[in-house]
Design an enzyme around this catalytic site. Structure first.
Site, PDB file in Angstrom:
ATOM      1  N   GLY A  78       0.835  -0.705  -0.027  1.00  0.00           N
ATOM      2  CA  GLY A  78       0.546  -0.050   0.496  1.00  0.00           C
ATOM      3  C   GLY A  78       0.549   0.708  -0.042  1.00  0.00           C
ATOM      4  N   TYR A 107      10.666  -3.908  -6.059  1.00  0.00           N
ATOM      5  CA  TYR A 107      10.023  -3.338  -5.292  1.00  0.00           C
ATOM      6  C   TYR A 107      10.727  -1.414  -5.232  1.00  0.00           C
ATOM      7  CZ  TYR A 107       5.331  -4.677  -4.243  1.00  0.00           C
ATOM      8  OH  TYR A 107       3.868  -4.939  -3.674  1.00  0.00           O
ATOM      9  N   GLY A 110      -8.208 -20.916  13.586  1.00  0.00           N
ATOM     10  CA  GLY A 110      -8.800 -21.797  12.244  1.00  0.00           C
ATOM     11  C   GLY A 110      -9.098 -20.796  11.949  1.00  0.00           C
ATOM     12  N   GLU A 112      -4.063 -22.493   5.932  1.00  0.00           N
ATOM     13  CA  GLU A 112      -2.968 -22.488   5.392  1.00  0.00           C
ATOM     14  C   GLU A 112      -2.253 -23.550   5.865  1.00  0.00           C
ATOM     15  OE1 GLU A 112      -4.521 -18.549   2.434  1.00  0.00           O
ATOM     16  OE2 GLU A 112      -3.375 -18.492   4.297  1.00  0.00           O
ATOM     17  N   ASP A 152      -3.326  -2.915   6.533  1.00  0.00           N
ATOM     18  CA  ASP A 152      -3.727  -2.956   7.739  1.00  0.00           C
ATOM     19  C   ASP A 152      -3.921  -2.450   8.836  1.00  0.00           C
ATOM     20  OD1 ASP A 152      -3.988  -5.330   5.737  1.00  0.00           O
ATOM     21  OD2 ASP A 152      -2.190  -6.588   6.856  1.00  0.00           O
ATOM     22  N   HIS A 179     -17.347 -26.336 -21.664  1.00  0.00           N
ATOM     23  CA  HIS A 179     -17.157 -27.386 -21.033  1.00  0.00           C
ATOM     24  C   HIS A 179     -16.167 -27.959 -22.122  1.00  0.00           C
ATOM     25  CE1 HIS A 179     -19.901 -31.295 -20.184  1.00  0.00           C
ATOM     26  NE2 HIS A 179     -19.392 -31.763 -21.201  1.00  0.00           N
TER      27      HIS A 179
END
Length: 463
Positions: free
Chosen positions: A15, A99, A176, A182, A303, A436
């Protein structure tokens, strides 16, 4: 009053970097301070290394599927952390250089130090230098939260997992949420016997109930020992191992304990109080829809504001800030429709918009849902199921939510999110010709609602 800079950014994550680069592109004099590595949580200790580890952990599953297709000798073999870790470090170094190079090419001055506020227009570096800026943007991110229990310091956080010298022989993952799910799957896939404990009755609190049910089942069936309604009460060192005392009175030993029990804004020591910036209960910086704090010259994105803690959200907030303040193109992010995915194996969970649980509170909604065994894994002998779900407004026919559980669900939700964000109706989905055979074709072939949630009437007690 003249200032040293038009903009000073505190934080070199996604950000902050986006805001600095775009602002400089508009001609602003910009500086950025980063105390750690450029790239922030996502690039250095989050999304990128995690996804690469997810790919690595999928080898045993891929080998098993290959055997189902006739490659009878297919085996994943033994995983080598010493072989993988240097390649991971090399990739993160490459991204960090990219960066920094992007900022330098835009003319941004980089200070590789921690910075704090000294006032509405002043920033002080750790080395003592003080700079003035017309605008200050705080993008310091968040940090994993360690629970308040005895011996918690013996445990790891998700950041530490990428820095391990060797894999543990037995690991405990506490939590959880998506990070816990992950990493439990990653460790298990890499050959580490893994236990995951969570105090709730099913994982992924806040996600659609169908996704939660299927993810809870998948974790338990994947080889991870999932223990629900349980949590550790105390950690103690016992030689090179950790003794964990659980709330059910049991005691077990692990080589590593990883806490994935939430994240908090990284605002301590930023000088917010001295500058008069208002914060919330968890230290989050309070901002308006334009990411502006109560101090007109100070803004915050990502954040650190604890709105939606996702890297693409921080990037969009940073870009919108630059467009608004320096580009003469007022812009703000709509936080009501943001897609997200949980990168577990073999199936991922992906979501955007209203969940069925939220629909039950709103009412006047149709639920379209299908669950099936996908052709690819079914042929190889797997019983794993896929879920596709659409939440549709009964009056307008607009699709309010889309939820997918299946292989590469994250890839599918990105495309579905375009339609949902544009305000597509169920009729728009219906008149789209299916591709399909694919799993995603189910999203455009659902014809009959699985459930009808009637309009909510007065539910007040005693009404």
């Amino acid at each position: 009053m003249s200032f040293d800079y038009d903009l000073f950014v505190i934080g070199g994550g996604s950000g902050g970097v986006r805001a600095a680069r775009i602002s400089a592109g508009y001609g602003a004099r910009v500086a950025l301070a980063e105390e750690s590595r450029m790239g922030g949580t996502c690039v250095i200790r989050g999304c990128v290394p995690k996804k690469l580890m997810v790919y690595a952990s999928g080898a045993p599953e891929a080998a098993a599927e290959s055997r189902g297709y006739g490659w009878l000798d297919a085996e994943a073999g033994d995983f080598s952390w010493p072989a993988f870790r240097p390649k991971l470090d090399e990739e993160l170094d490459r991204l960090e250089r990219a960066y920094s190079a992007g900022l330098e090419a835009a003319g941004v001055t980089i200070h590789k130090q921690r910075a704090r506020l000294r006032g509405p227009h002043e920033v002080e570096l750790a080395g003592g230098e003080v700079f003035t800026a017309k605008h200050i943007l705080i993008a310091a991110g968040g940090r994993p939260y360690l629970p308040d229990l005895p011996g918690a310091e013996l445990g790891m956080i998700s950041d530490d997992l990428f820095l391990m010298k060797r894999l543990p022989t037995r690991a405990l993952v506490v939590g959880g949420g998506f990070i816990a799910c992950e990493f439990a799957g990653i460790l298990n896939g890499l050959g580490v016997p893994t236990v995951q404990v969570y105090r709730g009755d099913k994982v992924l609190r806040g996600f659609d109930s169908g996704l939660r049910d299927l993810m809870t089942e998948q974790i338990a069936e994947s080889g991870v020992s999932l223990r629900l309604n349980a949590s550790p009460e105390k950690l103690e060192a016992d030689g090179e191992r950790i003794r964990v005392s659980m709330n059910d009175g049991t005691t077990e030993y692990y080589d590593a304990v990883m806490f994935a029990t939430g994240r908090v804004p990284y605002t301590k020591g930023l000088g917010l109080e001295e500058a008069g910036v208002k914060t919330g209960k968890w230290g989050e910086i309070l901002v308006d829809e334009w990411s502006q704090t109560n101090i007109p010259s100070i803004f915050a994105v990502g954040d650190v504001t604890d709105r939606i803690n996702l890297t693409p959200v921080a990037i969009r907030e940073g870009h919108a800030f630059a467009d608004t303040v320096f580009g003469n193109k007022p812009d703000k992010l709509d936080h009501s429709l943001v897609a997200s995915a949980v990168y577990t194996r073999p199936h991922e969970a992906a979501t955007i918009g209203m969940t069925e649980d939220e629909a039950e509170l709103r009412g006047d909604v149709l639920i379209y849902e299908t669950r099936f065994r996908p052709m690819r894994s079914m042929f190889a002998g797997s019983d794993a199921r896929v879920m596709m779900k659409l939440v549709v407004d009964r009056q307008s026919d607009r699709v309010l939510g889309c939820h997918i559980f299946g292989p590469d669900a994250g890839e599918m939700i990105q495309l579905a999110a375009i339609a949902v964000t544009m305000g597509a109706t169920k009729r728009d989905f219906d008149r789209t010709v299916a591709v399909h055979p694919t799993m995603a074709e189910e999203l455009v072939t659902l014809r009959q609602p699985a459930r009808v949630i009637d309009a909510v009437k007065d539910r007040a007690i005693g009404a």
